[in-house]
Design a protein around this motif. Structure first.
Motif, short mmCIF file in Angstrom:
data_model
loop_
_atom_site.label_atom_id
_atom_site.label_comp_id
_atom_site.label_asym_id
_atom_site.label_seq_id
_atom_site.Cartn_x
_atom_site.Cartn_y
_atom_site.Cartn_z
N THR A 247 -29.84 25.93 -15.27
CA THR A 247 -29.46 25.43 -16.60
C THR A 247 -29.83 23.96 -16.70
N GLY A 248 -29.81 23.44 -17.89
CA GLY A 248 -30.10 22.03 -18.09
C GLY A 248 -30.85 21.81 -19.39
N LEU B 264 -32.44 21.77 -15.24
CA LEU B 264 -32.24 20.50 -14.55
C LEU B 264 -33.04 20.51 -13.24
N VAL B 265 -33.77 19.43 -12.98
CA VAL B 265 -34.53 19.29 -11.74
C VAL B 265 -33.95 18.10 -10.98
N ALA C 33 -33.23 27.96 -8.28
CA ALA C 33 -32.02 28.75 -8.49
C ALA C 33 -32.06 29.43 -9.86
N TYR C 34 -31.67 30.69 -9.87
CA TYR C 34 -31.62 31.48 -11.10
C TYR C 34 -30.31 32.25 -11.13
#
Length: 133
Positions: A39-40, A47-48, A122-123
């Motif tokens: 998410t992000g 988001l990185v 990540a998922y």
């Protein structure tokens, strides 16, 4: 890198995560570590987080400052292929601080280079789809 070496690094990483040991977590990460979160605000990547310090700061702030907010992983299944570790799991995070409770299936893909985790993608399954406007 041998699969046994990848398994050893990942075993250390998961043990450190289970005890919220930020120093041990950081020791498992490459200096150029990149973590892409599910998410992000940065579409399409979310988001990185870049670097060891940023990753451990994010983990501490997001999950471990308040032990009641720590994620609980279950149904973990690990697979290895070359320098990759693929983890399927269920993640549950209690509601707190204005956040909604999370109960979702997840997938993470780790790349290990020279004995350190270089990346983590990540998922999580999105359990509700936003209304079309």
């Amino acid at each position: 890198m041998a699969e046994s070496d990848v398994k050893a690094v990942m075993g250390e990483f998961f043990a450190a995560f289970a005890t919220a040991d930020m120093a041990r977590i950081a020791e498992c990460l490459d200096d150029d570590f990149v973590w892409t979160l599910p998410t992000g605000e940065s579409d399409p990547h979310g988001l990185v987080v870049r670097g060891k310090a940023a990753a451990t700061d994010y983990l501490k702030q997001r999950f471990f400052d308040d032990k009641a907010n720590a994620p609980v992983l279950s149904d973990v299944k690990l697979e290895y292929s070359g320098d990759l570790a693929i983890m399927r799991f269920r993640v549950q995070v209690p509601a707190s601080g204005g956040r909604k409770k999370v109960d979702s299936a997840g997938l993470e893909v780790y790349r290990v280079v020279n004995g350190k985790i270089r990346s983590k993608e990540a998922y999580w399954k999105q359990v509700s789809w936003p209304d079309a406007k």
